[in-house]
Design an enzyme around this catalytic site. Structure first.
Site, PDB file in Angstrom:
ATOM      1  N   TYR A 199       0.798  -1.174   0.095  1.00 33.40           N
ATOM      2  CA  TYR A 199       0.040  -0.087  -0.084  1.00 33.40           C
ATOM      3  C   TYR A 199       0.938   1.178  -0.005  1.00 33.40           C
ATOM      4  CZ  TYR A 199      -3.047   3.636   1.635  1.00 33.40           C
ATOM      5  OH  TYR A 199      -3.875   4.637   1.964  1.00 33.40           O
TER       6      TYR A 199
ATOM      7  N   THR B  71     -12.627   6.204   8.835  1.00 32.18           N
ATOM      8  CA  THR B  71     -13.711   5.793   7.932  1.00 32.18           C
ATOM      9  C   THR B  71     -14.400   4.721   8.334  1.00 32.18           C
ATOM     10  OG1 THR B  71     -12.203   4.424   6.872  1.00 32.18           O
ATOM     11  CG2 THR B  71     -12.157   6.944   6.163  1.00 32.18           C
TER      12      THR B  71
END
Length: 266
Positions: free
Chosen positions: A151, A187
């Protein structure tokens, strides 16, 4: 309204940061092309912003032709394209030993190559409007957490692309390219991910100060508020810039001795 009459594609806008950006863009007067993988969640966002203000495209951006279909939808539905927000990304844990070539290629395809392809496909339309691109990166782009290797690599490449295209496209096409690097954001997916790691449902209510000096982490709507500046005409000719949105200096920060750490169960 700061984005009045602008047409903006926001990828990965069925949840999290992308959802918050799409909602804020509409609040500021824009029309938005929503994109994601979850049709039910996308329709929820569409209902929030109003069908007169947005159109929904459900498709994996790594699929052949997906980028072209997304851009064409913006043009056929709204007649122009002023901005692109490259937000869609796969966040997945991995290190040197758990990352194989296929896994790395998958993350790069969605996190780096898809944004590149979208910029390239949208460029003729953005050039007509003297438009802009906003890439949503991560503070992990600089080196990354130990278990976010693939990532972090994908976000590092995205940041280099922003710097490069922010110069060339602004100079040659009157299209600005900038990037926001969020820190730790609460989130929906992050909340789920931490619970799957064995943390309590309310783990975010007690974050050690080494991670959150203010006592909490960022909210998606705070990233969305920052995004509006870069998408609006207020940012003028500024291009090729990467702005970290975090509550402490990420690079060179030395945690206090004996600081409490947030350990996840193994």
């Amino acid at each position: 309204m700061r984005l009045q009459n602008k047409v903006i594609i926001v990828t990965g806008s069925t949840t999290g940061i992308g959802k918050a950006i799409a909602i804020r863009c509409v609040e500021e007067g824009a029309k938005v092309v929503l994109n994601g993988l979850e049709k039910d969640l996308g329709e929820e966002v569409l209902n929030i912003v109003g069908k007169q203000n947005a159109v929904l495209h459900i498709e994996d951006l790594a699929a052949d032709g997906a980028i072209t279909r997304l851009v064409n939808l913006a043009i056929t539905h709204f007649g122009k394209l002023d901005a692109v927000v490259n937000n869609a990304a796969i966040v997945a844990s991995s290190n040197l030993y758990t990352t194989d070539k296929d896994f790395l290629r998958k993350l790069l395809e969605v996190n780096t190559i898809a944004p590149f392809t979208l910029i390239k496909e949208a460029l003729p339309h953005l050039e007509k409007q003297h438009g802009c691109v906003l890439n949503i990166g991560s503070v992990n782009a600089y080196s990354g957490e130990p278990n976010l290797l693939a990532y972090s690599m994908s976000k590092g490449a995205l940041m280099t692309m922003t710097r490069n295209l922010g110069d060339t496209l602004n100079r040659e096409n009157n299209v600005r390219v900038n990037q926001i690097n969020p820190g730790w954001v609460l989130t929906e997916n992050e909340a789920i991910r931490k619970r799957e790691h064995g943390l309590a449902d309310d783990w975010y209510k007690e974050i050690p100060s080494v991670y959150a000096p203010s006592g909490r982490i960022l909210w998606p709507k705070e990233i969305a508020a920052a995004a509006v500046y870069w998408l609006s005409d207020e940012s003028g000719p500024v291009s090729g810039q990467v702005v970290d949105i975090e509550q402490h200096p990420f690079i060179g920060r030395n945690p206090p001795k004996n600081s409490q750490t947030m350990k996840e169960p193994t």
